[in-house]
Enzyme design. Structure first.
Site, PDB file in Angstrom:
ATOM      1  N   LYS A 188       8.325  23.353 -13.438  1.00 18.44           N
ATOM      2  CA  LYS A 188       7.399  22.251 -13.184  1.00 18.44           C
ATOM      3  C   LYS A 188       7.025  22.182 -11.701  1.00 18.44           C
ATOM      4  O   LYS A 188       5.859  21.976 -11.349  1.00 18.44           O
ATOM      5  CB  LYS A 188       8.003  20.922 -13.654  1.00 18.44           C
ATOM      6  CG  LYS A 188       7.064  19.778 -13.308  1.00 18.44           C
ATOM      7  CD  LYS A 188       7.150  18.582 -14.161  1.00 18.44           C
ATOM      8  CE  LYS A 188       6.047  17.605 -13.745  1.00 18.44           C
ATOM      9  NZ  LYS A 188       6.144  16.326 -14.386  1.00 18.44           N
TER      10      LYS A 188
ATOM     11  N   GLU B 271      10.244  18.338 -23.946  1.00 15.06           N
ATOM     12  CA  GLU B 271       9.572  18.683 -22.687  1.00 15.06           C
ATOM     13  C   GLU B 271      10.126  19.996 -22.123  1.00 15.06           C
ATOM     14  O   GLU B 271       9.396  20.771 -21.503  1.00 15.06           O
ATOM     15  CB  GLU B 271       9.706  17.549 -21.663  1.00 15.06           C
ATOM     16  CG  GLU B 271       9.043  16.235 -22.066  1.00 15.06           C
ATOM     17  CD  GLU B 271       7.514  16.235 -21.934  1.00 15.06           C
ATOM     18  OE1 GLU B 271       6.898  17.301 -21.726  1.00 15.06           O
ATOM     19  OE2 GLU B 271       6.920  15.128 -22.061  1.00 15.06           O
TER      20      GLU B 271
ATOM     21  N   ARG C 130      -2.434  22.036 -13.203  1.00 11.08           N
ATOM     22  CA  ARG C 130      -1.409  21.091 -13.692  1.00 11.08           C
ATOM     23  C   ARG C 130      -1.713  20.585 -15.097  1.00 11.08           C
ATOM     24  O   ARG C 130      -0.813  20.111 -15.802  1.00 11.08           O
ATOM     25  CB  ARG C 130      -1.258  19.930 -12.705  1.00 11.08           C
ATOM     26  CG  ARG C 130      -0.111  19.000 -13.067  1.00 11.08           C
ATOM     27  CD  ARG C 130       0.207  17.987 -11.991  1.00 11.08           C
ATOM     28  NE  ARG C 130       1.261  17.104 -12.424  1.00 11.08           N
ATOM     29  CZ  ARG C 130       1.899  16.236 -11.643  1.00 11.08           C
ATOM     30  NH1 ARG C 130       1.563  16.146 -10.369  1.00 11.08           N
ATOM     31  NH2 ARG C 130       2.859  15.465 -12.110  1.00 11.08           N
TER      32      ARG C 130
ATOM     33  N   ARG D 249       0.814  -1.238   0.000  1.00 15.85           N
ATOM     34  CA  ARG D 249       0.000   0.000   0.000  1.00 15.85           C
ATOM     35  C   ARG D 249       0.842   1.279   0.000  1.00 15.85           C
ATOM     36  O   ARG D 249       0.346   2.351   0.333  1.00 15.85           O
ATOM     37  CB  ARG D 249      -0.981   0.033   1.171  1.00 15.85           C
ATOM     38  CG  ARG D 249      -2.010  -1.066   1.108  1.00 15.85           C
ATOM     39  CD  ARG D 249      -3.318  -0.637   1.740  1.00 15.85           C
ATOM     40  NE  ARG D 249      -4.311  -1.674   1.582  1.00 15.85           N
ATOM     41  CZ  ARG D 249      -4.554  -2.639   2.472  1.00 15.85           C
ATOM     42  NH1 ARG D 249      -3.880  -2.671   3.597  1.00 15.85           N
ATOM     43  NH2 ARG D 249      -5.473  -3.531   2.240  1.00 15.85           N
TER      44      ARG D 249
ATOM     45  N   ASN E 280       0.104  19.270 -19.774  1.00 13.00           N
ATOM     46  CA  ASN E 280      -0.353  18.296 -20.769  1.00 13.00           C
ATOM     47  C   ASN E 280      -0.359  18.846 -22.185  1.00 13.00           C
ATOM     48  O   ASN E 280      -0.785  18.139 -23.110  1.00 13.00           O
ATOM     49  CB  ASN E 280      -1.782  17.855 -20.449  1.00 13.00           C
ATOM     50  CG  ASN E 280      -1.787  16.703 -19.491  1.00 13.00           C
ATOM     51  OD1 ASN E 280      -1.402  15.613 -19.860  1.00 13.00           O
ATOM     52  ND2 ASN E 280      -2.205  16.949 -18.276  1.00 13.00           N
TER      53      ASN E 280
ATOM     54  N   HIS F 110       0.228  16.663 -25.218  1.00 11.11           N
ATOM     55  CA  HIS F 110       0.176  15.262 -24.797  1.00 11.11           C
ATOM     56  C   HIS F 110      -1.113  14.543 -25.197  1.00 11.11           C
ATOM     57  O   HIS F 110      -1.107  13.319 -25.283  1.00 11.11           O
ATOM     58  CB  HIS F 110       0.371  15.159 -23.283  1.00 11.11           C
ATOM     59  CG  HIS F 110       1.817  15.336 -22.874  1.00 11.11           C
ATOM     60  ND1 HIS F 110       2.523  16.488 -23.143  1.00 11.11           N
ATOM     61  CD2 HIS F 110       2.685  14.506 -22.232  1.00 11.11           C
ATOM     62  CE1 HIS F 110       3.756  16.365 -22.677  1.00 11.11           C
ATOM     63  NE2 HIS F 110       3.887  15.174 -22.115  1.00 11.11           N
TER      64      HIS F 110
ATOM     65  N   LYS G 160       3.776  11.623 -10.607  1.00  8.99           N
ATOM     66  CA  LYS G 160       2.918  10.785 -11.456  1.00  8.99           C
ATOM     67  C   LYS G 160       3.617   9.454 -11.679  1.00  8.99           C
ATOM     68  O   LYS G 160       4.795   9.424 -12.053  1.00  8.99           O
ATOM     69  CB  LYS G 160       2.666  11.454 -12.804  1.00  8.99           C
ATOM     70  CG  LYS G 160       1.582  12.505 -12.755  1.00  8.99           C
ATOM     71  CD  LYS G 160       1.253  12.967 -14.158  1.00  8.99           C
ATOM     72  CE  LYS G 160       0.169  14.026 -14.128  1.00  8.99           C
ATOM     73  NZ  LYS G 160      -0.086  14.579 -15.479  1.00  8.99           N
TER      74      LYS G 160
ATOM     75  N   GLU H  17      -3.571  17.416 -10.194  1.00 12.74           N
ATOM     76  CA  GLU H  17      -4.102  17.801 -11.509  1.00 12.74           C
ATOM     77  C   GLU H  17      -5.613  17.980 -11.518  1.00 12.74           C
ATOM     78  O   GLU H  17      -6.329  17.422 -12.359  1.00 12.74           O
ATOM     79  CB  GLU H  17      -3.681  16.760 -12.555  1.00 12.74           C
ATOM     80  CG  GLU H  17      -3.768  17.315 -13.973  1.00 12.74           C
ATOM     81  CD  GLU H  17      -3.118  16.392 -14.993  1.00 12.74           C
ATOM     82  OE1 GLU H  17      -1.886  16.253 -14.977  1.00 12.74           O
ATOM     83  OE2 GLU H  17      -3.867  15.825 -15.799  1.00 12.74           O
TER      84      GLU H  17
ATOM     85  N   HIS I 210       8.835   9.147 -26.621  1.00 13.34           N
ATOM     86  CA  HIS I 210       7.832  10.028 -26.020  1.00 13.34           C
ATOM     87  C   HIS I 210       8.053  11.488 -26.458  1.00 13.34           C
ATOM     88  O   HIS I 210       7.121  12.166 -26.901  1.00 13.34           O
ATOM     89  CB  HIS I 210       7.878   9.902 -24.496  1.00 13.34           C
ATOM     90  CG  HIS I 210       6.919  10.814 -23.793  1.00 13.34           C
ATOM     91  ND1 HIS I 210       5.550  10.643 -23.867  1.00 13.34           N
ATOM     92  CD2 HIS I 210       7.128  11.919 -23.032  1.00 13.34           C
ATOM     93  CE1 HIS I 210       4.954  11.608 -23.164  1.00 13.34           C
ATOM     94  NE2 HIS I 210       5.890  12.377 -22.643  1.00 13.34           N
TER      95      HIS I 210
ATOM     96  N   HIS J 133       0.350  11.539 -26.872  1.00 12.52           N
ATOM     97  CA  HIS J 133       0.234  10.191 -26.305  1.00 12.52           C
ATOM     98  C   HIS J 133      -0.411   9.233 -27.309  1.00 12.52           C
ATOM     99  O   HIS J 133       0.001   8.083 -27.443  1.00 12.52           O
ATOM    100  CB  HIS J 133      -0.634  10.218 -25.033  1.00 12.52           C
ATOM    101  CG  HIS J 133       0.132  10.577 -23.795  1.00 12.52           C
ATOM    102  ND1 HIS J 133      -0.483  11.039 -22.649  1.00 12.52           N
ATOM    103  CD2 HIS J 133       1.457  10.518 -23.504  1.00 12.52           C
ATOM    104  CE1 HIS J 133       0.438  11.254 -21.719  1.00 12.52           C
ATOM    105  NE2 HIS J 133       1.612  10.954 -22.214  1.00 12.52           N
TER     106      HIS J 133
HETATM  107  N1  GLY Z   1       4.240  15.385 -17.411  1.00 10.85           N
HETATM  108  C1  GLY Z   1       3.142  16.164 -17.009  1.00 10.85           C
HETATM  109  C2  GLY Z   1       2.890  16.175 -15.557  1.00 10.85           C
HETATM  110  O1  GLY Z   1       3.683  15.654 -14.803  1.00 10.85           O
HETATM  111  O2  GLY Z   1       1.914  16.691 -15.115  1.00 10.85           O
END
Ligand code: GLY
Length: 368
Positions: free
Chosen positions: A232, A187, A246, A123, A250, A253, A145, A242, A269, A257
């Site tokens: 960031k 990025e 946040r 957990r 994206n 993306h 993330k 998010e 990527h 993606h």
């Molecule tokens: N790569 C985008 C984020 O971490 O929110």
């Protein structure tokens, strides 16, 4: 020694960034992720270069018998539920429990996968992220993330699980293949687009010097990495899960993606995100969200970074659009994208930082 290389940031966990920081793993782990055992999850390409150094640093404080190593094959196609299951089984077989901490050594794939193991094992256990690719240094290792890719799309199973600490050693970039280095620049440029036009300019100005001599890369990129982490961190600290702001990270993306997955992960990527940013800038232009000052300078900077900026005609537009509907910003079944108004500013604050976009506009921007 450690405090001298710690960046001053908004994140609740420390980020150490300096040439040679790899040798601080033991000290950082002891202070920020104290544990009985350590499980090092490492990219099998990276292991040959840096695993011994990380083990040596750790074993200053922890007996070898309490350090477990599990390697992961290189490449996005291995960021899977199967690898997650294999890694958790390895940890269990090695006697790891709740008093284990994970050390992730590699790029975004290892960071996301090891992070998801850390988020779920018993957990949740602590993790120290040691990114060794530019993309993971400027983006993936920061913000908590974690997750795996599934056939329906990228990162669709995962968790928010912030690291206990991040260690960035830019000298590891000397062994990074140039194609991957260029992928990371996508990025970095994205961070400029979403938050800081001056930073975008500094990255663009550095581009001609990148790739000429691997020895110069760490010094050249150190300030770019530190600034990108700062951008960031600021955004993530304000919206860690998010729910709104946040989403600006994206940009590129939603399309990117989908393109990455439809390419069968042939595109890196960063390469897919470069294409995604160009297409999404086209969508922003078509919708009148941006004033027209965005598309060409961004496309030119990405091309100068050696990144692809156009979508291969062989990639199915239908498949790309269908995968886009699985994007996590989708609301009530409708597509929403994070779009810039110009370089350095994003649209959609009044709508939780995303903009509804009709499928016809997306199809037209995808061309082909
Ligand atoms: N790569 C985008 C984020 O971490 O929110």
């Amino acid at each position: 020694v450690v405090s001298g290389v710690q960046l001053t940031l908004a994140t609740p966990y420390p980020i150490f960034c300096s040439p040679g920081a790899l040798d601080l793993v033991g000290t950082v782990a002891l202070e920020h992720a104290p544990a009985h055992r350590y499980a090092i999850i490492v990219d099998d390409m990276v292991a040959g270069y840096y695993l011994d150094r990380v083990c040596d640093s750790l074993q200053q404080f922890v007996p070898r018998a309490r350090c477990v190593v599990a390697s992961v094959p290189s490449g996005e196609m291995h960021k899977t539920r199967e690898q997650w299951a294999r890694l958790t089984d390895i940890l269990l077989a090695a006697g790891c429990g709740r008093d284990t901490a994970i050390i992730a050594l590699g790029g975004g794939v290892v960071g996301d996968l090891a992070g998801f193991v850390a988020a779920t094992f018993m957990r949740g256990i602590q993790i120290v992220q040691i990114p060794t690719t530019l993309l993971a240094m400027v983006d993936a290792s920061v913000g908590g993330k974690t997750g795996v890719d599934i056939p329906a799309g990228k990162n669709l199973v995962g968790a928010f699980h912030p690291p206990a600490a991040v260690i960035v050693d830019p000298t590891t970039l000397r062994t990074l293949p140039e194609r991957h280095l260029r992928g990371g620049l996508a990025e970095a440029l994205k961070h400029g687009v979403v938050a800081d036009a001056a930073y975008f300019g500094r990255v663009r100005d550095a581009l001609p010097s990148i790739g000429a001599d691997a020895e110069t890369i760490p010094d050249l990129l150190l300030p770019i990495i530190a600034d990108s982490i700062a951008i960031k961190s600021e955004i993530v600290a304000r919206d860690p899960r998010e729910t709104g702001l946040r989403k600006v990270l994206n940009f590129g993306h939603t399309v990117g993606h989908a393109v990455e997955a439809v390419s069968g992960y042939e595109l890196l990527h960063g390469e897919a995100i470069a294409i995604g940013m160009v297409v999404e800038s086209g969508i922003a232009t078509a919708l009148g969200v941006t004033d027209g000052s965005l598309w060409a300078p961004l496309r030119d900077a990405l091309a100068a970074a050696g990144l692809p900026t156009a979508l291969d005609s062989a990639l199915s537009r239908d498949d790309i659009i269908s995968l886009m509907y699985h994007d996590k910003k989708t609301r009530r079944g409708n597509l929403e994208l994070s779009l810039p108004t110009r370089i350095g500013a994003m649209a959609g604050a009044e709508n939780g930082w995303s903009v509804p976009v009709g499928e016809a506009v997306v199809r037209s921007a995808l061309g082909g």
